[in-house]
Scaffold this motif. Structure first.
Motif, PDB file in Angstrom:
ATOM      1  N   VAL A  35       0.881  -1.171   0.000  1.00 32.71           N
ATOM      2  CA  VAL A  35       0.000   0.000   0.000  1.00 32.71           C
ATOM      3  C   VAL A  35       0.915   1.215   0.000  1.00 32.71           C
ATOM      4  N   ASP A  36       0.946   1.899  -1.126  1.00 33.68           N
ATOM      5  CA  ASP A  36       1.918   2.981  -1.266  1.00 33.68           C
ATOM      6  C   ASP A  36       1.309   4.321  -0.854  1.00 33.68           C
ATOM      7  N   LEU A  37       1.623   4.739   0.366  1.00 36.05           N
ATOM      8  CA  LEU A  37       1.146   6.039   0.849  1.00 36.05           C
ATOM      9  C   LEU A  37       2.304   7.042   0.840  1.00 36.05           C
ATOM     10  N   PHE A 321      -2.410  16.901  -0.284  1.00 34.31           N
ATOM     11  CA  PHE A 321      -2.977  15.579   0.012  1.00 34.31           C
ATOM     12  C   PHE A 321      -2.024  14.754   0.883  1.00 34.31           C
ATOM     13  N   TYR A 322      -1.481  15.475   1.877  1.00 36.22           N
ATOM     14  CA  TYR A 322      -0.542  14.839   2.807  1.00 36.22           C
ATOM     15  C   TYR A 322      -0.957  15.130   4.237  1.00 36.22           C
ATOM     16  N   MET A 323      -0.506  14.270   5.144  1.00 40.47           N
ATOM     17  CA  MET A 323      -0.573  14.628   6.555  1.00 40.47           C
ATOM     18  C   MET A 323       0.606  13.988   7.276  1.00 40.47           C
ATOM     19  N   MET A 324       0.941  14.580   8.414  1.00 45.65           N
ATOM     20  CA  MET A 324       2.071  14.069   9.187  1.00 45.65           C
ATOM     21  C   MET A 324       1.543  13.229  10.336  1.00 45.65           C
ATOM     22  N   LEU A 325       2.031  11.992  10.363  1.00 43.32           N
ATOM     23  CA  LEU A 325       1.618  11.051  11.395  1.00 43.32           C
ATOM     24  C   LEU A 325       2.697  11.021  12.481  1.00 43.32           C
ATOM     25  N   PRO A 326       2.317  11.305  13.738  1.00 44.96           N
ATOM     26  CA  PRO A 326       3.351  11.221  14.779  1.00 44.96           C
ATOM     27  C   PRO A 326       3.759   9.757  14.973  1.00 44.96           C
ATOM     28  N   VAL A 327       5.048   9.471  14.904  1.00 45.47           N
ATOM     29  CA  VAL A 327       5.527   8.089  15.052  1.00 45.47           C
ATOM     30  C   VAL A 327       6.669   8.061  16.083  1.00 45.47           C
ATOM     31  N   VAL A 347       6.839   8.195   4.163  1.00 52.39           N
ATOM     32  CA  VAL A 347       8.145   8.864   4.068  1.00 52.39           C
ATOM     33  C   VAL A 347       8.547   9.403   5.448  1.00 52.39           C
ATOM     34  N   PRO A 348       9.776   9.124   5.896  1.00 53.31           N
ATOM     35  CA  PRO A 348      10.186   9.604   7.220  1.00 53.31           C
ATOM     36  C   PRO A 348      10.196  11.134   7.314  1.00 53.31           C
ATOM     37  N   GLY A 349       9.695  11.641   8.440  1.00 53.82           N
ATOM     38  CA  GLY A 349       9.659  13.086   8.654  1.00 53.82           C
ATOM     39  C   GLY A 349      11.042  13.710   8.615  1.00 53.82           C
ATOM     40  N   ALA A 358       5.928  10.580  10.219  1.00 57.74           N
ATOM     41  CA  ALA A 358       5.994   9.981   8.884  1.00 57.74           C
ATOM     42  C   ALA A 358       4.956  10.692   8.036  1.00 57.74           C
ATOM     43  N   ARG A 359       5.313  10.982   6.792  1.00 57.65           N
ATOM     44  CA  ARG A 359       4.336  11.623   5.911  1.00 57.65           C
ATOM     45  C   ARG A 359       3.484  10.566   5.234  1.00 57.65           C
ATOM     46  N   ILE A 360       2.166  10.761   5.347  1.00 58.77           N
ATOM     47  CA  ILE A 360       1.223   9.904   4.619  1.00 58.77           C
ATOM     48  C   ILE A 360       0.656  10.728   3.473  1.00 58.77           C
TER      49      ILE A 360
END
Ligand code: PLP
Length: 382
Positions: A35-37, A321-327, A347-349, A358-360
């Motif tokens: 799943v390519d996000l 069309f992106y959001m940053m996921l706290p990881v 993609v790593p922040g 991480a960018r989704i």
């Protein structure tokens, strides 16, 4: 024989987004369903009328070189679009490029030299850093992550980061990778600092057409900004034309003269028939763009809700069309693990200057977004 390379290229990292895509392709070649996000391109086809316009232009023989700055009819259409955004430019103040990336490269190369100080708002799109370094510039970075990626609450920090030694500031609203749209008050704060310290500003507006219930202001419309702002935009995102390679920049004529030399000696011009299709994209795609934006908004809501179900709060994006996921703190390891264990590419922040995220990209179908989030949860990544 061993070649010697300049510091300018050796000090630049390869693109992190492309590295993740390569890893995803490798896994897929081994039969994995990834799943390519991680992708930064709309998953919609280019509007049919734009494709037809390109075919007609080819049939009409528009396959030769064009004027280096771009065909006049496209520059006229761009000037009209800029007027809609509140910006006043003549066709002499616009250069059409093969993509916004090339526009940024030309502008940064024309403006930045050894030791110049360039300020970025982090997290910032990956290529700004590389382009500034390749031009010999030094970076100062202002981290917006403590403010849900908004600029307005970080204006004091920006004020501390800039000085009379600052040469260039790059602003990208709506932002890649956060989807943040900066408020008018934030942009006015930028204006005040730019005027006070005599700073040139690049306003990268490539996601301007993709917003959810907000109208982003173009920086160049603010009092005092017209002669110090270079506006960059392109066709990749709003019209789903990533592979067509079409973009442009508009700015004061003296910049156009200097950057125009770089442009004509390197790319000559953007592709002739693609430029003709660009006119159609600007003038006759309102409905297609509105449909795409509506779909992105629904997907944004879906992803935000799905993450909330797993007790993950994100700064809700208002554009792109992106959001940053706290990881995890080690976002690199998190992303590598997520792709290897869950077969979900992100993609790593840290690639954008902001570790711990991480960018989704939600430029994927609702079904794939649901699948991706479920897998991340199942494998313990949420
Ligand atoms: N600027 C930003 C913020 C981007 O995200 C991108 C592409 O991802 C670009 C510029 C370059 O776009 P293009 O060269 O496809 O027009």
């Amino acid at each position: 024989m061993s070649m010697e390379f300049t510091d300018r290229v050796t000090r630049v990292e390869p693109s992190a987004t492309l590295a993740i895509s390569a890893l995803a392709t490798e896994l897929e070649a081994d039969g994995a369903d990834v799943v390519d996000l991680s992708v930064g391109e709309p998953d919609f086809p280019t509007p049919e009328n734009v494709i037809d316009a390109a075919k007609e232009a080819m049939d009409a023989g528009h396959t030769g070189y064009t004027t280096s700055s771009g065909i006049l009819s496209l520059r006229e259409a761009i000037v009209d679009k800029l007027v809609d955004d509140g910006l006043e430019h003549t066709t002499e103040e616009v250069i059409v490029t093969p993509g916004a990336k090339q526009a940024l490269y030309e502008v940064i190369s024309a403006l930045v030299q050894d030791g110049d100080e360039v300020v970025l708002l982090d997290p910032a799109w990956v290529s700004y850093e590389a382009m500034v370094k390749m031009a010999g510039g030094d970076l100062t970075r202002v981290d917006l992550s403590a403010h849900e990626f908004q600029l307005e609450p970080a204006l004091d920090e920006l004020g501390e980061a800039v000085s009379d030694d600052t040469d260039l500031l790059i602003v990208n609203s709506p932002s890649n990778p956060t989807g943040a749209v900066y408020s008018d008050a934030a942009l006015e704060g930028v204006r005040d600092l730019a005027v006070e310290h005599d700073i040139t500003v690049i306003s990268d507006e490539i996601y301007k057409e993709i917003t959810y219930g907000v109208e982003p202001t173009s920086l160049g419309t603010l009092d005092g900004m017209a002669d110090r702002t270079v506006t960059v935009n392109g066709f990749s995102k709003a019209y789903s034309m990533t592979g067509w390679r079409l973009g442009y920049f508009a700015g004061p004529e003296e910049l156009i003269d200097q950057a125009g030399k770089l442009h004509s000696h390197s790319v000559s011009s953007a592709v002739n028939f693609v430029q003709h299709a660009g006119i159609e994209a600007l003038e006759n795609t309102d409905e297609a763009v509105a449909e795409m934006v509506e779909a992105f908004e629904q997907r944004r809501d879906l992803v935000v809700d799905l993450l909330a179900d797993h007790d993950v709060d994100v700064a809700v994006p208002e554009g792109a069309f992106y959001m940053m996921l706290p990881v995890a703190d080690d976002d690199q390891a998190w992303c590598e693990g997520a792709i290897e264990d869950a077969h979900v590419a992100t993609v790593p922040g840290s690639a954008f200057g902001t570790p711990g995220y991480a960018r989704i990209s939600y430029a994927a179908s609702e079904e794939r977004l649901e699948e991706g989030i479920e897998r991340l949860a199942d494998e313990g990544y949420l």
